[in-house]
Scaffold this motif. Structure first.
Motif, PDB file in Angstrom:
ATOM      1  N   SER A   1     -41.695  14.692  -0.306  1.00 49.73           N
ATOM      2  CA  SER A   1     -41.360  15.633  -1.379  1.00 49.73           C
ATOM      3  C   SER A   1     -40.328  14.988  -2.292  1.00 49.73           C
ATOM      4  N   VAL A   2     -40.609  15.002  -3.592  1.00 47.42           N
ATOM      5  CA  VAL A   2     -39.676  14.477  -4.585  1.00 47.42           C
ATOM      6  C   VAL A   2     -39.144  15.655  -5.391  1.00 47.42           C
ATOM      7  N   GLU A   3     -37.848  15.857  -5.289  1.00 47.25           N
ATOM      8  CA  GLU A   3     -37.232  17.002  -5.964  1.00 47.25           C
ATOM      9  C   GLU A   3     -37.150  16.757  -7.472  1.00 47.25           C
ATOM     10  N   LYS A   4     -37.430  17.793  -8.231  1.00 47.85           N
ATOM     11  CA  LYS A   4     -37.389  17.718  -9.684  1.00 47.85           C
ATOM     12  C   LYS A   4     -35.971  17.361 -10.153  1.00 47.85           C
ATOM     13  N   GLY A   5     -35.896  16.429 -11.119  1.00 47.58           N
ATOM     14  CA  GLY A   5     -34.624  16.052 -11.709  1.00 47.58           C
ATOM     15  C   GLY A   5     -33.807  15.056 -10.910  1.00 47.58           C
ATOM     16  N   THR A   6     -34.424  14.428  -9.891  1.00 46.03           N
ATOM     17  CA  THR A   6     -33.712  13.456  -9.055  1.00 46.03           C
ATOM     18  C   THR A   6     -34.309  12.060  -9.217  1.00 46.03           C
ATOM     19  N   ILE A   7     -33.564  11.065  -8.719  1.00 43.97           N
ATOM     20  CA  ILE A   7     -34.084   9.706  -8.567  1.00 43.97           C
ATOM     21  C   ILE A   7     -34.347   9.503  -7.078  1.00 43.97           C
ATOM     22  N   HIS A   8     -35.600   9.282  -6.725  1.00 41.09           N
ATOM     23  CA  HIS A   8     -36.028   9.158  -5.334  1.00 41.09           C
ATOM     24  C   HIS A   8     -36.576   7.741  -5.145  1.00 41.09           C
ATOM     25  N   ALA A   9     -36.056   7.024  -4.165  1.00 42.35           N
ATOM     26  CA  ALA A   9     -36.491   5.645  -3.908  1.00 42.35           C
ATOM     27  C   ALA A   9     -37.379   5.575  -2.676  1.00 42.35           C
ATOM     28  N   LEU A  10     -38.383   4.716  -2.753  1.00 46.56           N
ATOM     29  CA  LEU A  10     -39.292   4.439  -1.645  1.00 46.56           C
ATOM     30  C   LEU A  10     -39.056   2.986  -1.251  1.00 46.56           C
ATOM     31  N   ILE A  11     -38.534   2.756  -0.049  1.00 42.56           N
ATOM     32  CA  ILE A  11     -38.182   1.407   0.363  1.00 42.56           C
ATOM     33  C   ILE A  11     -38.780   1.109   1.736  1.00 42.56           C
ATOM     34  N   GLY A  12     -38.632  -0.157   2.144  1.00 38.29           N
ATOM     35  CA  GLY A  12     -39.118  -0.571   3.447  1.00 38.29           C
ATOM     36  C   GLY A  12     -39.328  -2.061   3.496  1.00 38.29           C
TER      37      GLY A  12
ATOM     38  N   ILE B   1     -30.943  -2.744 -16.619  1.00 38.66           N
ATOM     39  CA  ILE B   1     -32.074  -1.849 -16.354  1.00 38.66           C
ATOM     40  C   ILE B   1     -31.648  -0.689 -15.457  1.00 38.66           C
ATOM     41  N   ALA B   2     -30.719  -0.937 -14.538  1.00 33.10           N
ATOM     42  CA  ALA B   2     -30.209   0.151 -13.701  1.00 33.10           C
ATOM     43  C   ALA B   2     -29.525   1.213 -14.570  1.00 33.10           C
ATOM     44  N   GLN B   3     -28.740   0.767 -15.534  1.00 29.98           N
ATOM     45  CA  GLN B   3     -28.088   1.711 -16.453  1.00 29.98           C
ATOM     46  C   GLN B   3     -29.121   2.478 -17.266  1.00 29.98           C
ATOM     47  N   LEU B   4     -30.190   1.768 -17.648  1.00 28.81           N
ATOM     48  CA  LEU B   4     -31.255   2.409 -18.425  1.00 28.81           C
ATOM     49  C   LEU B   4     -31.967   3.477 -17.599  1.00 28.81           C
ATOM     50  N   ILE B   5     -32.273   3.163 -16.333  1.00 32.14           N
ATOM     51  CA  ILE B   5     -32.944   4.135 -15.464  1.00 32.14           C
ATOM     52  C   ILE B   5     -32.067   5.367 -15.276  1.00 32.14           C
ATOM     53  N   ARG B   6     -30.774   5.134 -15.080  1.00 29.09           N
ATOM     54  CA  ARG B   6     -29.864   6.280 -14.926  1.00 29.09           C
ATOM     55  C   ARG B   6     -29.868   7.143 -16.184  1.00 29.09           C
ATOM     56  N   LYS B   7     -29.906   6.493 -17.337  1.00 30.26           N
ATOM     57  CA  LYS B   7     -29.883   7.220 -18.614  1.00 30.26           C
ATOM     58  C   LYS B   7     -31.144   8.061 -18.798  1.00 30.26           C
ATOM     59  N   ILE B   8     -32.314   7.444 -18.582  1.00 31.56           N
ATOM     60  CA  ILE B   8     -33.559   8.169 -18.851  1.00 31.56           C
ATOM     61  C   ILE B   8     -33.850   9.213 -17.773  1.00 31.56           C
ATOM     62  N   ALA B   9     -33.176   9.102 -16.624  1.00 31.25           N
ATOM     63  CA  ALA B   9     -33.381  10.074 -15.546  1.00 31.25           C
ATOM     64  C   ALA B   9     -32.550  11.343 -15.734  1.00 31.25           C
ATOM     65  N   GLN B  10     -31.739  11.380 -16.766  1.00 29.68           N
ATOM     66  CA  GLN B  10     -30.883  12.547 -16.962  1.00 29.68           C
ATOM     67  C   GLN B  10     -31.690  13.825 -17.189  1.00 29.68           C
ATOM     68  N   ASN B  11     -32.865  13.679 -17.789  1.00 31.81           N
ATOM     69  CA  ASN B  11     -33.715  14.863 -17.996  1.00 31.81           C
ATOM     70  C   ASN B  11     -35.143  14.633 -17.525  1.00 31.81           C
ATOM     71  N   ARG B  12     -35.288  13.751 -16.527  1.00 27.54           N
ATOM     72  CA  ARG B  12     -36.602  13.465 -15.964  1.00 27.54           C
ATOM     73  C   ARG B  12     -36.489  13.248 -14.457  1.00 27.54           C
ATOM     74  N   THR B  13     -37.629  13.284 -13.787  1.00 31.29           N
ATOM     75  CA  THR B  13     -37.706  12.939 -12.365  1.00 31.29           C
ATOM     76  C   THR B  13     -38.170  11.491 -12.261  1.00 31.29           C
TER      77      THR B  13
END
Length: 249
Positions: A26-37, A186-198
């Protein structure tokens, strides 16, 4: 908690080999969710199932409460769920502006008529420039995409993705092949665009995962090994063992 993307019992078999086994995610709306392994954990297969580039053997996938299990990638993109790729997918001989303009043409259902007059195509320019500015490429607006440094190419790819007006972004190893300076940008960019996106991302760089992610799902051998915050999963013995074991392969 509002769920944007959910998988239930997600399974993928390849001629008897189970690459992904009964995953509930489950990926919660408005969050940054990582899939690792570790390598071979099933991350790429799982990501391709969620983004519909593979069809599951069993299980269901819902986006915003709608069953998308049998939909095609183009269909879910129109619903607002858009992915990027590990290899930068841009037109190298077009300018930065032209690349984003092409994506805007697609988003509006118009054909890729490169031979149209500049006057006709220029109606997309203001919005294209807005997306270019959003990803920090304003000074490169008229540069050929092929001439951009690698990290800037990845930023351009994100700009073309944003042109599709996504509510959810799925990023496939956005930091792959980057030096430290580009990773930070790019990390800063992802944080920026995730402010109003999942955002759901597959990423190998654990420092980036630790810095950006609200929640992390760890896969191993096609199954979920652990899930939680970075502080939680980084202390889990089974996660530590999986990564140490992977380093000795």
């Amino acid at each position: 908690m509002v769920i944007a993307l959910e998988a239930t019992g997600l399974t993928k078999e390849f001629k008897g080999f189970v690459a992904v086994n009964n995953i509930d995610l489950s990926v919660e709306k408005g969050t940054i969710h990582a899939l690792i392994g570790p390598n071979g954990a099933g991350k790429t297969t799982c990501f391709n199932l969620l983004t519909k580039f593979l069809q599951p053997t069993r299980g269901t996938i819902t986006y915003e409460g709608r069953d998308i299990t049998r939909m095609q990638p183009a269909e879910i993109a129109r619903l607002g769920m858009v992915r990027s790729f590990q290899i930068s997918a841009i037109f190298p001989d077009l300018s930065v502006l032209q690349n984003v303009r092409v994506a805007l043409q697609r988003a509006r259902g118009e054909s890729y008529d490169f031979w149209r007059s500049d006057k006709v195509l220029s109606k997309f320019d203001d919005q294209a420039r807005s997306h270019i500015d959003e990803v920090g490429l304003t000074e490169f607006t008229n540069e050929r995409a092929a001439a951009l440094p690698y990290g800037r190419k990845r930023a351009l790819e994100i700009a073309t993705t944003l042109a599709l007006s996504p509510e959810m972004l799925l990023l496939d190893e956005p930091m792959a092949g980057m030096g430290r300076e580009d990773v930070d940008r790019i990390a800063q960019l992802i944080r920026k665009i995730a402010q109003n996106r999942t955002v759901l991302m597959v990423e190998h760089n654990l420092s980036v995962v630790a810095d950006l992610s609200d929640r992390i799902t760890v896969l191993a051998r096609g199954e979920i090994l652990a899930e939680g915050s970075y502080a939680e999963i980084s202390k889990a013995p089974e996660v530590i063992e999986a990564y140490i074991g992977a380093s000795h392969d």
